[in-house]
Design a protein around this motif. Sequence first.
Motif, PDB file in Angstrom:
ATOM      1  N   ARG A 186       0.838  -1.206   0.000  1.00 54.36           N
ATOM      2  CA  ARG A 186       0.000   0.000   0.000  1.00 54.36           C
ATOM      3  C   ARG A 186       0.870   1.251   0.000  1.00 54.36           C
ATOM      4  N   GLU A 187       0.273   2.338  -0.481  1.00 53.98           N
ATOM      5  CA  GLU A 187       0.925   3.645  -0.382  1.00 53.98           C
ATOM      6  C   GLU A 187       0.779   4.117   1.057  1.00 53.98           C
ATOM      7  N   VAL A 188       1.906   4.443   1.689  1.00 50.88           N
ATOM      8  CA  VAL A 188       1.901   4.804   3.105  1.00 50.88           C
ATOM      9  C   VAL A 188       2.826   5.995   3.320  1.00 50.88           C
ATOM     10  N   SER A 189       2.402   6.926   4.158  1.00 50.20           N
ATOM     11  CA  SER A 189       3.308   8.004   4.556  1.00 50.20           C
ATOM     12  C   SER A 189       3.921   7.636   5.895  1.00 50.20           C
ATOM     13  N   ALA A 190       5.200   7.940   6.053  1.00 51.86           N
ATOM     14  CA  ALA A 190       5.927   7.652   7.292  1.00 51.86           C
ATOM     15  C   ALA A 190       6.417   8.964   7.875  1.00 51.86           C
ATOM     16  N   ASP A 191       5.989   9.255   9.101  1.00 52.53           N
ATOM     17  CA  ASP A 191       6.382  10.490   9.785  1.00 52.53           C
ATOM     18  C   ASP A 191       6.998  10.153  11.130  1.00 52.53           C
ATOM     19  N   ILE A 192       8.162  10.722  11.399  1.00 55.61           N
ATOM     20  CA  ILE A 192       8.791  10.547  12.704  1.00 55.61           C
ATOM     21  C   ILE A 192       8.094  11.463  13.691  1.00 55.61           C
ATOM     22  N   LEU A 193       7.543  10.883  14.748  1.00 56.26           N
ATOM     23  CA  LEU A 193       6.852  11.657  15.773  1.00 56.26           C
ATOM     24  C   LEU A 193       7.751  11.985  16.955  1.00 56.26           C
ATOM     25  N   HIS A 194       8.650  11.075  17.292  1.00 49.90           N
ATOM     26  CA  HIS A 194       9.540  11.314  18.433  1.00 49.90           C
ATOM     27  C   HIS A 194      10.886  10.674  18.178  1.00 49.90           C
ATOM     28  N   PRO A 195      11.954  11.347  18.450  1.00 47.65           N
ATOM     29  CA  PRO A 195      12.001  12.734  18.879  1.00 47.65           C
ATOM     30  C   PRO A 195      11.679  13.656  17.715  1.00 47.65           C
ATOM     31  N   SER A 196      10.954  14.721  17.997  1.00 44.93           N
ATOM     32  CA  SER A 196      10.488  15.586  16.911  1.00 44.93           C
ATOM     33  C   SER A 196      11.429  16.735  16.608  1.00 44.93           C
ATOM     34  N   SER A 197      12.150  17.231  17.587  1.00 42.50           N
ATOM     35  CA  SER A 197      12.977  18.418  17.358  1.00 42.50           C
ATOM     36  C   SER A 197      14.224  18.097  16.544  1.00 42.50           C
ATOM     37  N   VAL A 198      15.013  17.165  16.986  1.00 43.02           N
ATOM     38  CA  VAL A 198      16.221  16.774  16.265  1.00 43.02           C
ATOM     39  C   VAL A 198      16.221  15.259  16.168  1.00 43.02           C
ATOM     40  N   SER A 199      15.799  14.773  15.029  1.00 47.37           N
ATOM     41  CA  SER A 199      15.693  13.330  14.869  1.00 47.37           C
ATOM     42  C   SER A 199      17.074  12.697  14.728  1.00 47.37           C
ATOM     43  N   PRO A 200      17.316  11.597  15.441  1.00 47.51           N
ATOM     44  CA  PRO A 200      18.607  10.924  15.341  1.00 47.51           C
ATOM     45  C   PRO A 200      18.724  10.022  14.112  1.00 47.51           C
ATOM     46  N   GLY A 201      17.668   9.953  13.302  1.00 46.64           N
ATOM     47  CA  GLY A 201      17.708   9.051  12.165  1.00 46.64           C
ATOM     48  C   GLY A 201      16.631   9.369  11.155  1.00 46.64           C
ATOM     49  N   SER A 202      16.294   8.362  10.363  1.00 49.14           N
ATOM     50  CA  SER A 202      15.289   8.553   9.323  1.00 49.14           C
ATOM     51  C   SER A 202      14.417   7.304   9.214  1.00 49.14           C
ATOM     52  N   ALA A 203      13.255   7.500   8.615  1.00 48.43           N
ATOM     53  CA  ALA A 203      12.317   6.398   8.370  1.00 48.43           C
ATOM     54  C   ALA A 203      11.664   6.643   7.017  1.00 48.43           C
ATOM     55  N   VAL A 204      11.737   5.657   6.143  1.00 46.51           N
ATOM     56  CA  VAL A 204      11.207   5.772   4.785  1.00 46.51           C
ATOM     57  C   VAL A 204      10.384   4.541   4.476  1.00 46.51           C
ATOM     58  N   TRP A 205       9.195   4.743   3.922  1.00 48.91           N
ATOM     59  CA  TRP A 205       8.326   3.639   3.533  1.00 48.91           C
ATOM     60  C   TRP A 205       8.537   3.295   2.073  1.00 48.91           C
ATOM     61  N   SER A 206       8.586   2.011   1.796  1.00 48.33           N
ATOM     62  CA  SER A 206       8.502   1.510   0.427  1.00 48.33           C
ATOM     63  C   SER A 206       7.463   0.404   0.462  1.00 48.33           C
ATOM     64  N   ARG A 207       6.994  -0.018  -0.668  1.00 48.98           N
ATOM     65  CA  ARG A 207       5.943  -1.033  -0.681  1.00 48.98           C
ATOM     66  C   ARG A 207       6.367  -2.316   0.029  1.00 48.98           C
ATOM     67  N   GLY A 208       7.659  -2.493   0.221  1.00 42.17           N
ATOM     68  CA  GLY A 208       8.148  -3.676   0.918  1.00 42.17           C
ATOM     69  C   GLY A 208       8.190  -3.545   2.427  1.00 42.17           C
ATOM     70  N   GLY A 209       8.011  -2.332   2.961  1.00 41.26           N
ATOM     71  CA  GLY A 209       8.043  -2.137   4.401  1.00 41.26           C
ATOM     72  C   GLY A 209       8.696  -0.828   4.784  1.00 41.26           C
ATOM     73  N   LEU A 210       9.080  -0.725   6.034  1.00 42.17           N
ATOM     74  CA  LEU A 210       9.660   0.487   6.588  1.00 42.17           C
ATOM     75  C   LEU A 210      11.166   0.317   6.703  1.00 42.17           C
ATOM     76  N   ARG A 211      11.926   1.283   6.180  1.00 45.43           N
ATOM     77  CA  ARG A 211      13.380   1.272   6.280  1.00 45.43           C
ATOM     78  C   ARG A 211      13.764   2.349   7.273  1.00 45.43           C
ATOM     79  N   VAL A 212      14.456   1.938   8.344  1.00 43.04           N
ATOM     80  CA  VAL A 212      14.846   2.835   9.420  1.00 43.04           C
ATOM     81  C   VAL A 212      16.359   2.940   9.462  1.00 43.04           C
ATOM     82  N   SER A 213      16.842   4.156   9.685  1.00 38.38           N
ATOM     83  CA  SER A 213      18.268   4.395   9.841  1.00 38.38           C
ATOM     84  C   SER A 213      18.491   5.145  11.151  1.00 38.38           C
ATOM     85  N   LEU A 214      19.309   4.571  12.002  1.00 41.96           N
ATOM     86  CA  LEU A 214      19.703   5.196  13.267  1.00 41.96           C
ATOM     87  C   LEU A 214      21.215   5.068  13.383  1.00 41.96           C
ATOM     88  N   PRO A 215      21.966   6.139  13.062  1.00 43.89           N
ATOM     89  CA  PRO A 215      23.424   6.030  13.010  1.00 43.89           C
ATOM     90  C   PRO A 215      24.115   5.834  14.360  1.00 43.89           C
TER      91      PRO A 215
END
Length: 118
Positions: free
Chosen positions: A77-106
């Motif tokens: 499905r088409e999905v939007s991914a929004d980081i809710l916390h931490p909201s001010s300075v996010s330590p990483g990223s989250a991206v949706w693709s049809r295969g699932g959620l890809r998260v990066s936390l360095p």
Amino acid sequence: MSQCQLALVRDAVATYKAIRPDLARGLPFWPLGLPGWTDEWLALGMRTPDDRTSYVLVWRRGCDPELGLPVGHLAGREVSADILHPSSVSPGSAVWSRGGLRVSLPCTPAVLLVRLVA
């Protein structure tokens, strides 16, 4: 607590208050299965009964800085991914693709709360 830590706590409480109605009726899911004591990545999800909104909380405790998370009820499905916390300075990223959620936390330890909306 430092001012930075207090700001994170304030942000977490505000985020909780904003999503509390969804959590009260949410159904849990574990994208990575039930966590083990020494797992490098942990993930807990809550989805609303209509399957339109889900929340995924991801912790990185070590290992690789990126991870793909299957979210079966939203697959394909088409999905939007929004980081809710931490909201001010996010330590990483989250991206949706049809295969699932890809998260990066360095850095470790680190956490993200992501809202997925179909």
